[in-house]
Design a protein around this motif. Structure first.
Motif, PDB file in Angstrom:
ATOM      1  N   TYR A   1       0.771  -1.084   0.159  1.00  0.00           N
ATOM      2  CA  TYR A   1       0.103   0.152  -0.100  1.00  0.00           C
ATOM      3  C   TYR A   1       0.913   1.242   0.095  1.00  0.00           C
ATOM      4  O   TYR A   1       0.363   2.324  -0.209  1.00  0.00           O
ATOM      5  CB  TYR A   1      -0.886  -0.069   1.200  1.00  0.00           C
ATOM      6  CG  TYR A   1      -2.027  -0.950   1.048  1.00  0.00           C
ATOM      7  CD1 TYR A   1      -3.008  -0.925  -0.113  1.00  0.00           C
ATOM      8  CD2 TYR A   1      -2.373  -1.833   2.193  1.00  0.00           C
ATOM      9  CE1 TYR A   1      -3.952  -1.844  -0.034  1.00  0.00           C
ATOM     10  CE2 TYR A   1      -3.211  -2.817   2.196  1.00  0.00           C
ATOM     11  CZ  TYR A   1      -4.174  -2.690   1.234  1.00  0.00           C
ATOM     12  OH  TYR A   1      -5.097  -3.698   1.067  1.00  0.00           O
TER      13      TYR A   1
ATOM     14  N   ALA B   1       3.005   5.907  -2.512  1.00  0.00           N
ATOM     15  CA  ALA B   1       1.943   6.787  -1.180  1.00  0.00           C
ATOM     16  C   ALA B   1       2.535   7.874  -0.926  1.00  0.00           C
ATOM     17  O   ALA B   1       3.887   8.347  -0.797  1.00  0.00           O
ATOM     18  CB  ALA B   1       1.719   5.892  -0.472  1.00  0.00           C
TER      19      ALA B   1
ATOM     20  N   GLU C   1      -8.915  -1.823  -1.771  1.00  0.00           N
ATOM     21  CA  GLU C   1      -7.626  -1.074  -2.219  1.00  0.00           C
ATOM     22  C   GLU C   1      -7.588  -0.065  -3.037  1.00  0.00           C
ATOM     23  O   GLU C   1      -6.735   1.134  -2.725  1.00  0.00           O
ATOM     24  CB  GLU C   1      -6.674  -2.203  -2.934  1.00  0.00           C
ATOM     25  CG  GLU C   1      -5.486  -1.927  -3.558  1.00  0.00           C
ATOM     26  CD  GLU C   1      -4.404  -2.782  -3.865  1.00  0.00           C
ATOM     27  OE1 GLU C   1      -3.264  -2.266  -3.972  1.00  0.00           O
ATOM     28  OE2 GLU C   1      -4.713  -3.894  -3.710  1.00  0.00           O
TER      29      GLU C   1
ATOM     30  N   ARG D   1      -5.870   3.646  -2.222  1.00  0.00           N
ATOM     31  CA  ARG D   1      -5.026   4.285  -3.035  1.00  0.00           C
ATOM     32  C   ARG D   1      -5.245   5.772  -3.432  1.00  0.00           C
ATOM     33  O   ARG D   1      -4.644   6.685  -3.556  1.00  0.00           O
ATOM     34  CB  ARG D   1      -5.105   3.495  -4.394  1.00  0.00           C
ATOM     35  CG  ARG D   1      -3.951   2.334  -4.477  1.00  0.00           C
ATOM     36  CD  ARG D   1      -2.640   2.921  -4.531  1.00  0.00           C
ATOM     37  NE  ARG D   1      -1.488   1.726  -4.071  1.00  0.00           N
ATOM     38  CZ  ARG D   1      -0.296   2.021  -3.715  1.00  0.00           C
ATOM     39  NH1 ARG D   1       0.087   3.064  -3.585  1.00  0.00           N
ATOM     40  NH2 ARG D   1       0.455   0.834  -3.825  1.00  0.00           N
ATOM     41  N   ARG D   2      -6.688   5.957  -3.498  1.00  0.00           N
ATOM     42  CA  ARG D   2      -7.174   7.227  -3.561  1.00  0.00           C
ATOM     43  C   ARG D   2      -6.826   8.208  -2.620  1.00  0.00           C
ATOM     44  O   ARG D   2      -6.297   9.262  -2.726  1.00  0.00           O
ATOM     45  CB  ARG D   2      -8.660   7.394  -3.975  1.00  0.00           C
ATOM     46  CG  ARG D   2      -9.209   8.757  -4.088  1.00  0.00           C
ATOM     47  CD  ARG D   2     -10.848   8.486  -4.457  1.00  0.00           C
ATOM     48  NE  ARG D   2     -11.602   7.801  -3.346  1.00  0.00           N
ATOM     49  CZ  ARG D   2     -11.999   6.877  -3.404  1.00  0.00           C
ATOM     50  NH1 ARG D   2     -12.224   6.136  -4.670  1.00  0.00           N
ATOM     51  NH2 ARG D   2     -12.633   6.321  -2.335  1.00  0.00           N
TER      52      ARG D   2
ATOM     53  N   THR E   1      -2.780   8.310  -2.067  1.00  0.00           N
ATOM     54  CA  THR E   1      -1.767   8.628  -3.129  1.00  0.00           C
ATOM     55  C   THR E   1      -2.567   9.700  -4.032  1.00  0.00           C
ATOM     56  O   THR E   1      -2.078  10.785  -4.172  1.00  0.00           O
ATOM     57  CB  THR E   1      -1.540   7.251  -3.756  1.00  0.00           C
ATOM     58  OG1 THR E   1      -0.850   6.470  -3.197  1.00  0.00           O
ATOM     59  CG2 THR E   1      -0.745   7.687  -5.176  1.00  0.00           C
ATOM     60  N   GLU E   2      -3.690   9.349  -4.812  1.00  0.00           N
ATOM     61  CA  GLU E   2      -4.221  10.013  -5.568  1.00  0.00           C
ATOM     62  C   GLU E   2      -4.473  11.578  -5.138  1.00  0.00           C
ATOM     63  O   GLU E   2      -4.197  12.516  -5.693  1.00  0.00           O
ATOM     64  CB  GLU E   2      -5.602   9.661  -6.285  1.00  0.00           C
ATOM     65  CG  GLU E   2      -5.016   8.360  -7.197  1.00  0.00           C
ATOM     66  CD  GLU E   2      -6.124   7.397  -7.394  1.00  0.00           C
ATOM     67  OE1 GLU E   2      -7.372   8.021  -7.428  1.00  0.00           O
ATOM     68  OE2 GLU E   2      -6.120   6.392  -7.680  1.00  0.00           O
TER      69      GLU E   2
END
Length: 301
Positions: free
Chosen positions: A7, A11, A280, A284-285, A288-289
């Motif tokens: 994960y 990140a 997941e 991730r959003r 990270t995003e």
């Protein structure tokens, strides 16, 4: 490989407290950068309750930029860092080692606010001097000018640790003044406030620290007294994260010596969120995003 490390690949942990502090730290700034690089992380954001952290971030980039981790900082406008003043804000946005190394965020106070002061039972002059939105919902000076500076420089306006209704008022005014990048700290807000904040396209940050045993003891933040941050359970936090929808951001808020270093704390947080039912793609959003977009990661390298 320790479960959950996947994960962390790429990140961003936008809330790391490894700058010097009155309480012991689990890692130095340089150590936290090296650990983030070893985990394959893309960026970390340094936060400091006492000083402008952009200098530490610029130094870390000058020394360790070759490791590929983008390190950024900003100013939390505590009294020890110059207070809520336009002069302090102007200094922060250009503080560093040249273009691109100034403050990536300007934050209202995190501990010297009326919301925190009342929770801690503060009274008298301390409470009067603490930052807060006016009772009628208007924004006190010089905050509008600080918002204008954030809009001009296209950096993050951070609402600090205020009550939910105050964050709503701050976000509304910041948006009115052209701020495109806004961070709020929503872990304690009611669901309606979170939905109102995110409907105005601000980001809602939720940190790991409040779920941990570090909340069980008093910590020194603004003076020599020790004060405790009330803890939350995942059952309390998860609905708030879900209320933020696609505008949620996760962070470790780690660095205190009572917890593992930020990279490990961030991994533990991701595993906890997975166990709470987040997919997941959600993680991730959030890790990270959204922080990449909010802090323009990659635009300054």
């Amino acid at each position: 490989m320790t479960y959950g490390m996947h994960y962390l690949k790429g990140a961003v942990d936008a809330h790391v407290h490894t700058c010097p502090h009155l309480n012991g730290r689990s890692a130095t700034v340089f150590e936290s950068v090296r650990q983030a690089a070893a985990a394959g992380m893309r960026a970390i954001g340094l936060m400091d309750n006492f000083q402008n952290s952009t200098g530490y971030a610029a130094l870390a980039m000058a020394e360790l930029g070759h490791l590929g981790v983008e390190v950024f900082g900003g100013l939390i406008m505590q009294p020890t860092a110059g207070g809520v003043t336009l002069e302090a804000a102007r200094n922060a946005v250009d503080y560093g080692y040249g273009p691109g190394t100034g403050a990536r965020f300007l934050s209202m106070p995190t501990h010297h606010t009326r919301a925190v002061a009342r929770r801690e039972g503060r009274t008298g002059l301390y409470l009067e001097a603490a930052f807060g939105v006016n009772d009628d919902g208007t924004i006190p000076d010089p905050v509008p000018a600080i918002m204008d500076l954030c809009a001009e420089r296209d950096i993050v306006f951070d609402c600090g640790h205020v009550d939910g209704w105050e964050a709503v008022a701050l976000v509304r005014e910041a948006r009115k003044r052209g701020c495109k990048r806004i961070r709020t700290h929503c872990a304690r807000y009611d669901l309606d406030a979170i939905r109102e904040i995110t409907a105005m396209e601000a980001y809602a940050e939720f940190n790991f620290f409040l779920l941990t045993h570090a909340t069980q003891v008093g910590l020194t933040h603004v003076d020599q007294e020790k004060h405790r941050a009330p803890s939350l359970t995942m059952d309390e936090l998860a609905p708030r994260i879900r209320a933020a929808g696609t505008r949620a951001i996760t962070s470790s808020d780690a660095g205190i010596f009572l917890l593992a270093p930020p990279v490990e704390a961030f991994r533990e947080y991701m595993v906890l969120l997975e166990a709470a039912g987040f997919e997941e793609a959600d993680l991730r959003r959030m890790n990270t995003e959204n922080p990449v977009e909010l802090f323009r990661i990659g635009s300054f390298m």
